[in-house]
Write a protein that holds these residues in place. Structure first.
Motif, PDB file in Angstrom:
ATOM      1  N   UNK A 180      21.574  71.678  48.978  1.00 17.40           N
ATOM      2  CA  UNK A 180      20.289  72.573  49.230  1.00 17.40           C
ATOM      3  C   UNK A 180      20.392  73.754  49.544  1.00 17.40           C
ATOM      4  N   UNK A 181      21.582  74.291  50.233  1.00 20.85           N
ATOM      5  CA  UNK A 181      21.969  75.839  50.100  1.00 20.85           C
ATOM      6  C   UNK A 181      22.321  76.307  48.744  1.00 20.85           C
ATOM      7  N   UNK A 182      22.822  75.468  48.028  1.00 14.19           N
ATOM      8  CA  UNK A 182      23.221  75.884  46.779  1.00 14.19           C
ATOM      9  C   UNK A 182      22.235  76.176  45.717  1.00 14.19           C
ATOM     10  N   UNK A 183      21.188  75.630  45.950  1.00 11.48           N
ATOM     11  CA  UNK A 183      19.972  75.782  45.012  1.00 11.48           C
ATOM     12  C   UNK A 183      19.655  77.424  44.889  1.00 11.48           C
ATOM     13  N   UNK A 184      18.957  77.986  43.890  1.00 10.63           N
ATOM     14  CA  UNK A 184      18.610  79.248  43.453  1.00 10.63           C
ATOM     15  C   UNK A 184      17.938  79.727  44.668  1.00 10.63           C
TER      16      UNK A 184
END
Length: 254
Positions: A33-37
Motif C-alpha cells: 500500500x505504501x508502494x502504490x503511486x
C-alpha cells in the motif's frame, strides 16, 4: 455496558518448548500500500481498518516451501533456513498444503469463536491462506494454519517475523442472527436520497479532478468517508478511523 467499555479475556497458553511465536496487533501499514503511486491505497479507510482487525502470529523461522505439483504428503519440500527448533512448518495433508502448527491453546469468553485466517490485505505470490473457525471457548486442542501452494516448482518463503496467521475473536451465532432482505433502492426514499446525493457528488468530483485549480483538484481525493461524513454534512455517531487492539502481555498465575 458498551462494546468498547466491555473487557473480554483472551488467553493464549504456550504449549511447546522454546520461545513462543510473537503475537502482535495487526499494524495499519502494508508495504504494498505504501508502494502504490502517491501511496494512494492508504486513502482507503476500509482497507486500513481491516489491516488492524485482529492479532498476527509471527513466524519464529524463515521457511521456504516448494510444491512438486502432486497430491503426495511428500509433495511439499520444506527448508527451515533461520530460527531455533521446534519448527512449525510441515506437510500434513498433501496436495500442496503447507501446515503451520500454532503452539498455543487459546481461550476466548463463552460464546466466542476464533477466526483463524491469513494476514489481512497481505497477498503472497504462490500461496493462498486457508481460513478456519475454531470454538476456542471450550476446545482443549490446538489448531493449525494452512496455506495452499498454488504454483508447482515455485519457491515460497515466509521470513522470520513475517505473519503466518491472523486471529480474530467472533461471537458464535451472531452471523446467523441476521435477517437478510433484498429491496429496491426507492423502497426507502431517505436511503435513495442519500445515495443519489453521494453518487452525484462523486460524479462531480471525478469530473473536476483533472481541472487544475478546481476544489477537487486541490483536495486530490474525497475525504467524506474518512471523516464519517455524508454529502449533506451529516456525521456518523460511531465512526472509526483506526483500531487500538491491546498488546499481548505475560499474565500471572491464577
Amino acid at each position: 455496558m458498551s462494546a468498547k467499555s466491555e473487557k473480554l479475556p483472551f488467553l493464549a497458553y504456550h504449549t511447546s518448548t522454546g520461545e513462543p511465536p510473537e503475537l502482535v496487533p495487526g499494524p495499519i501499514q502494508r508495504e504494498w500500500m505504501n508502494d502504490t503511486r502517491d501511496a494512494f491505497a492508504n486513502r482507503c479507510l476500509p482497507l486500513l481498518i481491516a489491516n488492524q482487525a485482529g492479532w498476527l502470529v509471527l513466524s519464529p523461522h524463515t521457511v521456504r516451501a516448494i510444491w512438486d505439483g502432486t497430491a503426495s504428503l511428500k509433495s511439499v519440500c520444506i527448508e527451515n533456513i533461520e530460527g531455533p527448533e521446534p519448527y512449525l512448518a510441515m506437510s500434513h495433508f498433501g496436495h500442496g498444503i503447507l501446515t503451520f502448527s500454532i503452539p498455543f491453546l487459546f481461550r476466548t469468553p463463552p460464546g466466542y469463536n476464533l477466526l483463524v485466517r491469513g494476514p489481512a490485505n497481505m497477498p503472497k505470490d504462490g500461496a493462498a491462506p486457508l481460513d478456519g473457525i475454531v470454538e476456542t471457548d471450550w476446545s482443549t486442542a490446538t489448531f493449525t494454519m494452512n496455506w495452499q501452494l498454488t504454483r508447482a516448482q515455485h519457491p515460497v518463503t515466509w521470513k522470520r517475523g513475517e505473519p503466518i496467521a491472523m486471529i480474530v475473536p467472533m461471537r458464535r451465532g451472531e452471523l446467523e442472527s441476521f435477517e437478510p432482505e433484498l429491496r429496491g433502492l426507492y423502497d426507502d426514499p431517505e436511503v435513495a436520497k442519500a445515495y443519489l446525493e453521494w453518487r452525484n457528488s462523486r460524479t462531480q468530483f471525478i469530473k473536476e479532478l483533472p481541472v487544475e485549480g478546481s476544489s477537487a483538484n486541490q483536495a486530490a481525493w474525497q475525504k467524506d468517508y474518512v471523516h464519517g461524513r455524508a454529502p449533506d454534512g451529516t456525521v456518523a455517531k460511531d465512526h472509526q478511523r483506526k483500531l487500538a487492539l491491546k498488546a499481548w502481555r505475560k499474565g500471572k498465575k491464577p
